[in-house]
Design an enzyme around this catalytic site. Structure first.
Site, mmCIF file in Angstrom:
data_model
loop_
_atom_site.group_PDB
_atom_site.id
_atom_site.type_symbol
_atom_site.label_atom_id
_atom_site.label_comp_id
_atom_site.label_asym_id
_atom_site.label_seq_id
_atom_site.Cartn_x
_atom_site.Cartn_y
_atom_site.Cartn_z
ATOM 1 N N ILE A 240 1.038 -2.843 -8.039
ATOM 2 C CA ILE A 240 0.597 -4.224 -8.206
ATOM 3 C C ILE A 240 0.886 -4.720 -9.627
ATOM 4 O O ILE A 240 0.369 -4.182 -10.611
ATOM 5 C CB ILE A 240 -0.911 -4.373 -7.866
ATOM 6 C CG1 ILE A 240 -1.171 -3.822 -6.453
ATOM 7 C CG2 ILE A 240 -1.360 -5.831 -7.989
ATOM 8 C CD1 ILE A 240 -0.271 -4.370 -5.338
ATOM 9 N N GLU B 106 0.850 -1.201 0.000
ATOM 10 C CA GLU B 106 0.000 0.000 0.000
ATOM 11 C C GLU B 106 0.879 1.242 0.000
ATOM 12 O O GLU B 106 2.070 1.150 0.296
ATOM 13 C CB GLU B 106 -0.913 -0.001 1.245
ATOM 14 C CG GLU B 106 -1.874 -1.174 1.243
ATOM 15 C CD GLU B 106 -2.857 -1.138 2.409
ATOM 16 O OE1 GLU B 106 -2.901 -0.115 3.129
ATOM 17 O OE2 GLU B 106 -3.584 -2.132 2.567
ATOM 18 N N PRO B 107 0.294 2.397 -0.303
ATOM 19 C CA PRO B 107 1.130 3.614 -0.346
ATOM 20 C C PRO B 107 1.933 3.808 0.946
ATOM 21 O O PRO B 107 3.093 4.214 0.900
ATOM 22 C CB PRO B 107 0.111 4.737 -0.558
ATOM 23 C CG PRO B 107 -1.018 4.074 -1.288
ATOM 24 C CD PRO B 107 -1.089 2.667 -0.751
ATOM 25 N N GLU C 73 9.761 -7.958 -4.189
ATOM 26 C CA GLU C 73 9.771 -9.210 -3.390
ATOM 27 C C GLU C 73 10.724 -9.073 -2.208
ATOM 28 O O GLU C 73 11.351 -10.037 -1.786
ATOM 29 C CB GLU C 73 10.157 -10.419 -4.252
ATOM 30 C CG GLU C 73 9.277 -10.618 -5.452
ATOM 31 C CD GLU C 73 8.244 -11.736 -5.302
ATOM 32 O OE1 GLU C 73 7.533 -11.967 -6.283
ATOM 33 O OE2 GLU C 73 8.139 -12.346 -4.230
ATOM 34 N N GLY D 41 29.817 4.867 -25.481
ATOM 35 C CA GLY D 41 28.672 5.694 -25.870
ATOM 36 C C GLY D 41 27.581 4.888 -26.553
ATOM 37 O O GLY D 41 26.396 5.180 -26.398
HETATM 38 C C1 LIG Z 1 7.676 -2.888 -10.437
HETATM 39 C C2 LIG Z 1 7.135 -3.272 -9.100
HETATM 40 C C3 LIG Z 1 6.299 -4.375 -8.992
HETATM 41 C C4 LIG Z 1 5.756 -4.715 -7.749
HETATM 42 N N1 LIG Z 1 4.842 -5.732 -7.664
HETATM 43 C C5 LIG Z 1 4.152 -5.906 -6.502
HETATM 44 C C6 LIG Z 1 3.041 -6.807 -6.439
HETATM 45 O O1 LIG Z 1 2.698 -7.467 -7.430
HETATM 46 N N2 LIG Z 1 2.357 -6.911 -5.283
HETATM 47 C C7 LIG Z 1 2.690 -6.209 -4.161
HETATM 48 O O2 LIG Z 1 2.023 -6.347 -3.137
HETATM 49 N N3 LIG Z 1 3.759 -5.349 -4.183
HETATM 50 C C8 LIG Z 1 4.474 -5.176 -5.327
HETATM 51 N N4 LIG Z 1 5.517 -4.298 -5.379
HETATM 52 C C9 LIG Z 1 5.905 -3.583 -4.181
HETATM 53 C C10 LIG Z 1 7.280 -3.950 -3.675
HETATM 54 O O3 LIG Z 1 7.279 -5.210 -3.091
HETATM 55 C C11 LIG Z 1 7.732 -2.830 -2.744
HETATM 56 O O4 LIG Z 1 8.075 -1.742 -3.571
HETATM 57 C C12 LIG Z 1 8.876 -3.198 -1.857
HETATM 58 O O5 LIG Z 1 8.463 -4.139 -0.917
HETATM 59 C C13 LIG Z 1 9.447 -2.000 -1.133
HETATM 60 O O6 LIG Z 1 8.447 -1.208 -0.565
HETATM 61 P P1 LIG Z 1 8.453 0.380 -0.839
HETATM 62 O O7 LIG Z 1 8.640 0.575 -2.287
HETATM 63 O O8 LIG Z 1 7.267 0.963 -0.204
HETATM 64 O O9 LIG Z 1 9.779 0.891 -0.133
HETATM 65 P P2 LIG Z 1 9.988 1.239 1.467
HETATM 66 O O10 LIG Z 1 9.519 0.085 2.292
HETATM 67 O O11 LIG Z 1 9.382 2.570 1.692
HETATM 68 O O12 LIG Z 1 11.545 1.308 1.524
HETATM 69 C C14 LIG Z 1 12.297 2.447 1.101
HETATM 70 C C15 LIG Z 1 13.768 2.185 1.449
HETATM 71 O O13 LIG Z 1 13.900 2.036 2.876
HETATM 72 C C16 LIG Z 1 14.491 0.770 3.158
HETATM 73 N N5 LIG Z 1 13.943 0.259 4.428
HETATM 74 C C17 LIG Z 1 12.641 0.112 4.768
HETATM 75 N N6 LIG Z 1 12.543 -0.405 5.997
HETATM 76 C C18 LIG Z 1 13.800 -0.605 6.441
HETATM 77 C C19 LIG Z 1 14.383 -1.124 7.644
HETATM 78 N N7 LIG Z 1 13.613 -1.593 8.660
HETATM 79 N N8 LIG Z 1 15.729 -1.172 7.756
HETATM 80 C C20 LIG Z 1 16.523 -0.738 6.732
HETATM 81 N N9 LIG Z 1 16.036 -0.240 5.574
HETATM 82 C C21 LIG Z 1 14.695 -0.158 5.435
HETATM 83 C C22 LIG Z 1 14.156 -0.117 1.975
HETATM 84 O O14 LIG Z 1 15.041 -1.223 1.874
HETATM 85 C C23 LIG Z 1 14.287 0.873 0.829
HETATM 86 O O15 LIG Z 1 15.634 1.033 0.489
HETATM 87 C C24 LIG Z 1 6.105 -3.967 -6.597
HETATM 88 C C25 LIG Z 1 6.982 -2.883 -6.721
HETATM 89 C C26 LIG Z 1 7.470 -2.508 -7.942
HETATM 90 C C27 LIG Z 1 8.362 -1.292 -8.039
#
Ligand SMILES: Cc1cc2nc3c(=O)[nH]c(=O)nc-3n(C[C@H](O)[C@H](O)[C@H](O)COP(=O)(O)OP(=O)(O)OC[C@H]3O[C@@H](n4cnc5c(N)ncnc54)[C@H](O)[C@@H]3O)c2cc1C
Length: 378
Positions: free
Chosen positions: A156, A126-127, A362, A339
């Site tokens: 998603i 989620e966001p 993942e 390049g």
């Molecule tokens: C192309 C794409 C496809 C996807 N497909 C799916 C899908 O099909 N279904 C689904 O449910 N989700 C999906 N996702 C979501 C994906 O799993 C998340 O983007 C991912 O889990 C990271 O969450 P976030 O982007 O909110 O980053 P955040 O959790 O906000 O993390 C931002 C940064 O902070 C770091 N961080 C966060 N917490 C900690 C901690 N405790 N200690 C150290 N570092 C930390 C992270 O490693 C990262 O570097 C997808 C994402 C993308 C971009």
């Protein structure tokens, strides 16, 4: 210790190589450029049985082991990692009804997924809830014999094109880690719609969007597994999914190596092919060495899974190492082509953009380090 693939595994890998050379490689640049989901290619993948390989035959799959499927994902990703990822993530979502569904849910949802007639989407993020899944706010409230679901899921995969959605949300927030449940919801259900579509740096033919649930009413029987089981189910599925992402990264690495060897033998500077300059030769050497290490970690994790041995730590190690190696070496592959490598039309430019996401979805690299260290230090 046996490092040999079986005859069947080698045959299936070779078959996928031929398939990818014939159908995937020729369109990979175009579907990347246009962010296009190639429905015609997925029909061919379905006809070939590639969309449900490790699903049992009785439920529409091919009944192979997981390692064999992983070999196919690697070969597909070598030509187009968006397509490799789409197949890998589709199979992972199909595992949910396979492992937790009722017989009716298996017949209704799993069979068309395994046969590749339907596409799947898994909606957890989620966001405000990425790595921290417990920060989710979506919830399902029981109203008579129906659950009413509200919330917004983001990023998603297959969000805009899926036929079958598996949505995770709270049913009992007070129960903490045992308070989330999963629901299996067909496309067209009133109240469920794809939301904002994301334009991405890489993985552009894989479709990614929000999934919005607004007063979405589903019958009680839509629940997948038991109430409160969804987080445990999701984590179990991610462990397997991480091996698929590692395989995607291995395919990207292999393609980067192929391109680097070919280009460096052809490009002449200072009167010799650039492969004769030690700086270039050593970049390629390091790439090949990390590729071998990544491949062994990935196959080992898949093999452990097939042997029904614990594999969570090994799957995370494989994903962490393979994805970071893919990122590191695709940057070098662009460097080797100078390049020309930086310009659109060079395959290495696409590989570099595609590699980045393998460090994020993942579970990010940081999340992988959390899983591995928790396993080592508990
Ligand atoms: C192309 C794409 C496809 C996807 N497909 C799916 C899908 O099909 N279904 C689904 O449910 N989700 C999906 N996702 C979501 C994906 O799993 C998340 O983007 C991912 O889990 C990271 O969450 P976030 O982007 O909110 O980053 P955040 O959790 O906000 O993390 C931002 C940064 O902070 C770091 N961080 C966060 N917490 C900690 C901690 N405790 N200690 C150290 N570092 C930390 C992270 O490693 C990262 O570097 C997808 C994402 C993308 C971009």
């Amino acid at each position: 210790m046996d490092f040999q693939l079986t005859d069947e595994q080698q045959l299936i890998r070779n078959n996928m190589r031929e398939f990818a050379d014939r159908y995937v490689e020729p369109i990979a640049a175009e579907i990347d450029e246009n962010s296009r989901h190639p429905a015609e290619l997925f029909q061919k993948l379905a006809e070939g049985g590639w969309m449900g390989m490790p699903i049992p035959v009785e439920y529409g799959g091919c009944g192979t082991d997981y390692l064999t499927h992983i070999l196919a994902v690697e070969e597909l990703s070598r030509s187009c990692s968006s397509t490799g990822f789409s197949v890998a993530s589709h199979v992972i979502v199909a595992f949910l009804p396979l492992l937790y569904g009722t017989e009716e849910q298996k017949r209704k949802y799993l069979v068309p997924l395994a046969e590749g007639k339907h596409m799947s989407a898994f909606a957890l993020t989620e966001p405000g809830a990425g790595t921290d899944v417990m920060a989710a706010t979506s919830r399902a409230v029981l109203d008579g014999d129906e659950y009413v679901i509200n919330g917004t899921k983001t990023f998603i995969t297959n969000g805009p094109i899926a036929d079958t959605y598996i949505v995770v949300c709270w049913t009992d927030k007070a129960a903490g880690r045992k308070g989330m449940s999963a629901f299996i919801i067909p496309r067209g259900t009133p109240g469920l719609r794809p939301g904002k579509h994301f334009e991405k740096m890489g993985m552009r033919s894989s479709q990614t969007s929000e999934v919005v649930l607004k007063d979405c009413r589903v019958p009680r029987e839509s629940m997948l597994g038991q109430a409160g089981q969804a987080l445990a189910m999701s984590m179990g599925i991610f462990e397997q999914g991480r091996i698929g992402i590692a395989a995607q990264a291995v395919g990207i690495l292999q393609a980067a190596l192929d391109e680097s060897i070919k280009y460096s033998k052809e490009r002449v500077q200072f009167g010799v092919p650039i492969s004769r300059h030690q700086a270039i030769a050593w970049m390629i050497t390091d790439m090949a060495t990390d590729l071998s290490a990544a491949r062994f970690l990935t196959y080992h994790a898949a093999w452990l899974r097939d042997q029904k041995q614990p594999f969570a730590k090994e799957a995370s190690m494989a994903k962490l190492f393979a994805s970071e190696a893919a990122m590191r070496h695709t940057v070098k592959a662009v460097q080797i082509q100078g390049g020309y490598g930086y310009c659109k039309g060079a395959k290495v430019e696409r590989l570099m953009r595609d590699a980045k996401i393998t460090e994020i979805y993942e579970g990010t690299s940081e999340a992988m380090r959390m899983v591995i260290s928790a396993n080592l230090l508990r």
